[in-house]
Enzyme design. Sequence first.
Site, PDB file in Angstrom:
ATOM      1  N   ARG A  66      -0.823  -0.502  -8.761  1.00 52.51           N
ATOM      2  CA  ARG A  66      -2.196  -0.093  -8.423  1.00 52.51           C
ATOM      3  C   ARG A  66      -2.223   1.432  -8.388  1.00 52.51           C
ATOM      4  O   ARG A  66      -1.469   2.052  -7.650  1.00 52.51           O
ATOM      5  CB  ARG A  66      -2.586  -0.647  -7.062  1.00 52.51           C
ATOM      6  CG  ARG A  66      -3.948  -0.157  -6.581  1.00 52.51           C
ATOM      7  CD  ARG A  66      -4.168  -0.472  -5.111  1.00 52.51           C
ATOM      8  NE  ARG A  66      -4.133  -1.891  -4.855  1.00 52.51           N
ATOM      9  CZ  ARG A  66      -3.918  -2.400  -3.628  1.00 52.51           C
ATOM     10  NH1 ARG A  66      -3.718  -1.620  -2.599  1.00 52.51           N
ATOM     11  NH2 ARG A  66      -3.903  -3.698  -3.452  1.00 52.51           N
TER      12      ARG A  66
ATOM     13  N   ASP B 284       0.837  -1.211   0.000  1.00 51.77           N
ATOM     14  CA  ASP B 284       0.000   0.000   0.000  1.00 51.77           C
ATOM     15  C   ASP B 284       0.871   1.260   0.000  1.00 51.77           C
ATOM     16  O   ASP B 284       2.026   1.235   0.447  1.00 51.77           O
ATOM     17  CB  ASP B 284      -0.869   0.038   1.262  1.00 51.77           C
ATOM     18  CG  ASP B 284      -2.082  -0.884   1.164  1.00 51.77           C
ATOM     19  OD1 ASP B 284      -2.364  -1.397   0.070  1.00 51.77           O
ATOM     20  OD2 ASP B 284      -2.741  -1.078   2.197  1.00 51.77           O
TER      21      ASP B 284
ATOM     22  N   ARG C 185     -10.510   7.426   7.041  1.00 51.42           N
ATOM     23  CA  ARG C 185     -10.194   7.803   5.647  1.00 51.42           C
ATOM     24  C   ARG C 185     -11.409   7.564   4.744  1.00 51.42           C
ATOM     25  O   ARG C 185     -11.707   8.359   3.862  1.00 51.42           O
ATOM     26  CB  ARG C 185      -8.961   7.044   5.141  1.00 51.42           C
ATOM     27  CG  ARG C 185      -7.654   7.542   5.759  1.00 51.42           C
ATOM     28  CD  ARG C 185      -6.437   7.037   5.028  1.00 51.42           C
ATOM     29  NE  ARG C 185      -6.209   5.617   5.188  1.00 51.42           N
ATOM     30  CZ  ARG C 185      -5.599   5.049   6.237  1.00 51.42           C
ATOM     31  NH1 ARG C 185      -5.153   5.786   7.225  1.00 51.42           N
ATOM     32  NH2 ARG C 185      -5.422   3.748   6.284  1.00 51.42           N
ATOM     33  N   ARG C 186     -12.127   6.458   4.995  1.00 47.27           N
ATOM     34  CA  ARG C 186     -13.321   6.184   4.162  1.00 47.27           C
ATOM     35  C   ARG C 186     -14.408   7.238   4.427  1.00 47.27           C
ATOM     36  O   ARG C 186     -15.065   7.720   3.525  1.00 47.27           O
ATOM     37  CB  ARG C 186     -13.915   4.795   4.460  1.00 47.27           C
ATOM     38  CG  ARG C 186     -13.042   3.606   4.139  1.00 47.27           C
ATOM     39  CD  ARG C 186     -12.650   3.471   2.700  1.00 47.27           C
ATOM     40  NE  ARG C 186     -11.712   4.372   2.149  1.00 47.27           N
ATOM     41  CZ  ARG C 186     -10.382   4.314   2.273  1.00 47.27           C
ATOM     42  NH1 ARG C 186      -9.832   3.381   2.993  1.00 47.27           N
ATOM     43  NH2 ARG C 186      -9.601   5.195   1.686  1.00 47.27           N
TER      44      ARG C 186
END
Length: 319
Positions: A196, A146, A300-301
Amino acid sequence: MDMNPLRPVILAAADSPRLKRAITGTKVTAGIVRRFVAGETRAELRPVIGDLLASRRLISVDFLGENTTDRGQADAMVAEYLSLIKDLSAAPRPDLPGIGAAPVEVSVKLSALGQALPVDGPAIAADHLRAVCAKADEAGVWVTVDAEDHTTTDATLSTVRELRTEFPWLGAVLQAYLHRTEADCAALSGHGSRIRLCKGAYREPREVAFQRASEVTDSYLRCLEILMRGEGYPMVATHDPVLILAAEQLTAETGRDIGNFEHQMLYGIRDAEQLRLAGGGVATRVYVPYGSQWYGYLTRRLAERPANLAFFLRALVSK
Ligand code: FDA
């Protein structure tokens, strides 16, 4: 307009210990956590990933945790990933004609593996990542690292480069909101490189990151084009309909094989769109987080949508 005018405010407030206590200690939290997080344990995770794989979606599982400053915690994180990979290797895999991707992947944060430890952090994180990759290699599971805040980007990409000499399938994440990312995409679009591409989820200063939604989208489009025209394996991580459509158009335009890139979305977001893409025969992977350290991920979401501010306020008043 800013990405979401409330986003920096929510992300800043989320650092407050008082808000953290309020959010983690209230009843209203449980439902919203369940929307975005598959469970706190591997036992709770199992049926969720079983259902996703049965619906012909691929998965990337993240054991939640970040910014470890304790060596014991970093070691425990590795131990959990090794057990997770063993569990995942036993999960029934879907038969996906024309798709060469490993159906099962794990996502890891180097800051959870020890990157921020005061002594030798990056070297310890690299050793831990090596142990995870070795186990994943045996199990036919992929690993993607990530992207965290911009202060870690150089160290993280350098660790990925080092380990890709042993594990060429190791993936990395690039964040379109960073000014540097177009250049990183060009450097990392070579043969076999799994990248990604996401917009980016952290609170970043304007010196290093685009602040306006339209600038981030434009940067994403430029980066996507570089990756789709390159020789690597792009992983298009977004829920944004404009960017999903752009990926579909670029696939047709560049003649890229449908099995040579994938869409990725987060667990709990745009489920119907995930199923539409998977039903069309394109590899579609869902990022599935689990674990008890869900606070940073959840905030964060929530910060991504202004409508979620109401949740924070409810958590505070119900305290
Ligand atoms: P955008 O935020 O504009 O959303 C587009 C639409 O999607 C919205 O209009 C809404 O319909 C829906 N949506 C998006 N977020 C929602 C939410 N929270 N709740 C409800 N609906 C929502 N970031 C990072 O910094 N490092 C990383 O390593 C990763 N890894 C990663 C993996 C994968 C598979 C994905 C999909 C995303 C990430 N991210 C990430 C997060 C990413 O940077 C970004 O913050 C989110 O994906 C939201 O951006 P979108 O591109 O979806 O666009």
